[in-house]
Design an enzyme around this catalytic site. Sequence first.
Site, PDB file in Angstrom:
ATOM      1  N   ASP A 179      29.841 -36.571  85.722  1.00 34.67           N
ATOM      2  CA  ASP A 179      28.743 -36.238  86.625  1.00 34.67           C
ATOM      3  C   ASP A 179      27.676 -37.261  86.274  1.00 34.67           C
ATOM      4  O   ASP A 179      27.081 -37.195  85.192  1.00 34.67           O
ATOM      5  CB  ASP A 179      28.226 -34.826  86.372  1.00 34.67           C
ATOM      6  CG  ASP A 179      27.121 -34.472  87.360  1.00 34.67           C
ATOM      7  OD1 ASP A 179      26.226 -35.319  87.572  1.00 34.67           O
ATOM      8  OD2 ASP A 179      27.143 -33.380  87.932  1.00 34.67           O
ATOM      9  N   HIS A 180      27.444 -38.221  87.157  1.00 37.15           N
ATOM     10  CA  HIS A 180      26.632 -39.365  86.721  1.00 37.15           C
ATOM     11  C   HIS A 180      25.188 -38.961  86.394  1.00 37.15           C
ATOM     12  O   HIS A 180      24.489 -39.677  85.699  1.00 37.15           O
ATOM     13  CB  HIS A 180      26.707 -40.530  87.719  1.00 37.15           C
ATOM     14  CG  HIS A 180      25.866 -40.355  88.951  1.00 37.15           C
ATOM     15  ND1 HIS A 180      26.275 -39.623  90.024  1.00 37.15           N
ATOM     16  CD2 HIS A 180      24.657 -40.853  89.292  1.00 37.15           C
ATOM     17  CE1 HIS A 180      25.343 -39.655  90.958  1.00 37.15           C
ATOM     18  NE2 HIS A 180      24.349 -40.404  90.543  1.00 37.15           N
ATOM     19  N   HIS A 242      25.419 -32.022  90.333  1.00 39.70           N
ATOM     20  CA  HIS A 242      24.215 -32.595  89.717  1.00 39.70           C
ATOM     21  C   HIS A 242      23.115 -31.552  89.447  1.00 39.70           C
ATOM     22  O   HIS A 242      22.570 -31.476  88.355  1.00 39.70           O
ATOM     23  CB  HIS A 242      23.638 -33.699  90.610  1.00 39.70           C
ATOM     24  CG  HIS A 242      24.648 -34.724  91.043  1.00 39.70           C
ATOM     25  ND1 HIS A 242      25.658 -35.164  90.235  1.00 39.70           N
ATOM     26  CD2 HIS A 242      24.798 -35.412  92.204  1.00 39.70           C
ATOM     27  CE1 HIS A 242      26.388 -36.069  90.868  1.00 39.70           C
ATOM     28  NE2 HIS A 242      25.889 -36.234  92.070  1.00 39.70           N
TER      29      HIS A 242
HETATM   30  C1  BG6 Z   1      26.247 -38.613  94.814  1.00 38.94           C
HETATM   31  C2  BG6 Z   1      26.231 -37.971  96.169  1.00 38.94           C
HETATM   32  O1  BG6 Z   1      27.017 -37.865  93.914  1.00 38.94           O
HETATM   33  O2  BG6 Z   1      24.903 -38.690  94.329  1.00 38.94           O
HETATM   34  C3  BG6 Z   1      25.368 -38.758  97.135  1.00 38.94           C
HETATM   35  O3  BG6 Z   1      27.559 -37.934  96.652  1.00 38.94           O
HETATM   36  C4  BG6 Z   1      23.977 -38.923  96.568  1.00 38.94           C
HETATM   37  O4  BG6 Z   1      25.284 -38.112  98.401  1.00 38.94           O
HETATM   38  C5  BG6 Z   1      24.042 -39.478  95.154  1.00 38.94           C
HETATM   39  O5  BG6 Z   1      23.280 -39.835  97.409  1.00 38.94           O
HETATM   40  C6  BG6 Z   1      22.668 -39.462  94.518  1.00 38.94           C
HETATM   41  O6  BG6 Z   1      22.730 -40.140  93.290  1.00 38.94           O
HETATM   42  P1  BG6 Z   1      21.418 -40.826  92.695  1.00 38.94           P
HETATM   43  O7  BG6 Z   1      21.864 -41.320  91.364  1.00 38.94           O
HETATM   44  O8  BG6 Z   1      21.029 -41.918  93.662  1.00 38.94           O
HETATM   45  O9  BG6 Z   1      20.393 -39.755  92.631  1.00 38.94           O
END
Ligand code: BG6
Length: 489
Positions: A179-180, A242
Site C-alpha cells: 500500500d504505497h 490507503h
Molecule cells: C492510487 C489510486 O492507489 O492512489 C488512484 O488508485 C489515486 O486513484 C492514487 O490517484 C493516489 O496516490 P497519491 O500517492 O498520489 O496520493
Amino acid sequence: MVARTVPVEAFDLIVFGGTGDLARRKLLPALYHRFAAGQTPGDALIIGAARRRMDGAGYRDFAREALTEFVPESHLKPDLVEGFIAMLDYVPVDAATEAGWAALGRKLKGREARPRAFYLSVAPQFFGQICERIGRGRLVTPETRLVVEKPLGRDLASARALNAQLASHFDEHQIYRIDHYLGKETVQNLMALRFANALFEPLWNANHIDHVQITAAESVGVGERGGYYDQNGAMRDMVQNHLMQLLCLSAMEPPSRFDPDAVRDEKLKVLKALRPIEGAAIDEEIVRGQYEAGPDGPAYREEAGDPESRTECFIALKIGVENWRWAGTPFYLRTGKRLKARHTEIAIRFKDAPHSIFGDSAGALKGNALVITLQPNEGIELRLNIKDPGPGGMRIVSAPLDMSFGSGAGDAFRMPDAYERLLMDVIRGDQTLFMRGDEVEAAWAWIDPIIAGCEEGRAPPAPYAQRAEGPMESHILLHKDGRRWREIA
Ligand code: BG6
Ligand code: NDP
C-alpha cells in the site's frame, strides 16, 4: 536534514510487467534514485519480464526513456544513469503460458544465495499463474520475496481467494502487499510522533480528542482510467486501502516493538473494532459524490463512459472505533477527485479548553489541532492558542507551531517517493510497512456491507462542482455533529 542511507546487499529483482505503466513511472525511477543515493550496489540484477519481444539492450533503452521522463533533470547524472542501466536485463515471459520461463530460470541459476524478489506488476488475474510457474520452475529460494500490488481483491471473498492462492506457494513472511501510502515519509513520521514522544500519548484518546479528520483530496479527475475506475469507485480505490491504513496508524495502540507483526497486530485490532455501518446508518454516516463538468474537464459520468453511472468518485464517512480509547470520538474520512487542491492530511482535533479565564473580549478558545500533512507539503503543525501579539488587551488567536519537512531545502532536496522506501524494505526483508493478509481481509469485511448498502436502491451520488470541496452533503455530515471540515487548501 541530511538524508542517511543504509546500503542493502546485492539482490535480484524480477519485475513481471516490467514494461507497464507502474514500472515506467514508479519502479524504475525509484530504483534509480536508490542507486544514485548509494543504497543499492552496482551488481544488483533487475530483470524486466513481460510478453513484449525485446532483449536486454532494448529494455535498457526503455528504462533510459522512463528515467528521462520521470526523474527530475537535476537528478539525472549521466554516469549514474549508465551505472544503473547496466544492472538491467530483460526476459520475454508470458504469465499465461510456458513461454520464456526456462530462460528466466537460466538467468537466475547459481544466484540462490542473494535476496530474490518477484514483483507482480501485472493484472491480478495473472498472480496465480505466475506463482504457480515460479514454484514449478523451482525459483523460490529461502531468500525469496513476492511483492503484490493493489487491487488485493474487490471484496472479502475475492481477497480471501487471492490470499489462499498466494499462500499455496509462499509463506506469509515472504509476501509483501504494497500500500504505497505506508511508504510515504509523513506516514512513518506519524508513528515517530506518536511513539517516540511521551508528550502526545497520554492525550491520545477520547478524553482529550474531540474528533479526527482524514482527508485525501485530489485535483485530478479519473481521466483515461474512467472505465476501470467506474468498476471500483472511491471506496475500493482509496478507502479500503490507503485511508483505512491511515486510520489504523492514527488509532492503534502502541505496539511493543516496531516490528512487522507487532505493528500489524495492532492495526488489525483497530479494523476489528470499527463500528459496522449498515441499514439506516448508511444514509446518516456516508456521503457519496460525483463531479460535474467544469473548468478542468468533463463530468465524471462522461469520463466513466456511463451517463447513468452510480459509482462514487467522492466519499465522506463518519467512523466509530469501538474500544475504550476511542468510544465517542468519531473519525471522519473523505477522499475525492477533481477537488479544490491535491492535499492529504490527518488532523487530530483536541477538545476545547473547559473554561476561558479571559472573558468574552478575548474571543473563543478553539481546541488545539495537530495536523500531519502527507502531501504536497509534508509537515506537522500544532495549532495553539496564543495572545495576539501587540497592544490592545488580551485577545486569543490560533497560531501554528510549524514543522515543514520539504520546504526550504532548495532545488537539490527531493522527498523520496514511497516506492523507494518500500522497495528497499523488500530487499532488506522488513515487512513492517506492508499489509498482512488478515488486515486486508478485515478491511474488506468492514467495507463489503457498506458497498452493498450503497448499491441497494439508494439515491445516486450527489453532484459536486469541480475545484470545490465535494458535495454540500459532506459538509452537512459534520455540521450535524456541530463540527466542520478543515478547508482543503
Ligand atoms: C492510487 C489510486 O492507489 O492512489 C488512484 O488508485 C489515486 O486513484 C492514487 O490517484 C493516489 O496516490 P497519491 O500517492 O498520489 O496520493
Ligand atoms: P499496464 O497495463 O501498464 O502494464 C501491464 C504489464 O503487464 C505490461 O508490462 C504487460 O506487458 C504485462 N503483461 C500483460 N499480460 C502479460 C502476460 N500474460 N504475461 C506477462 N506479462 C504480461 O499496468 P500497470 O503497470 O499500470 O499496473 C500493473 C499492476 O499494478 C496492476 O495490477 C495495477 O492495478 C497495479 N497498480 C498500478 C499502479 C500504477 O500507478 N500504474 C498503481 C498501483 C497499482 P506485455 O503486454 O508486453 O506482456
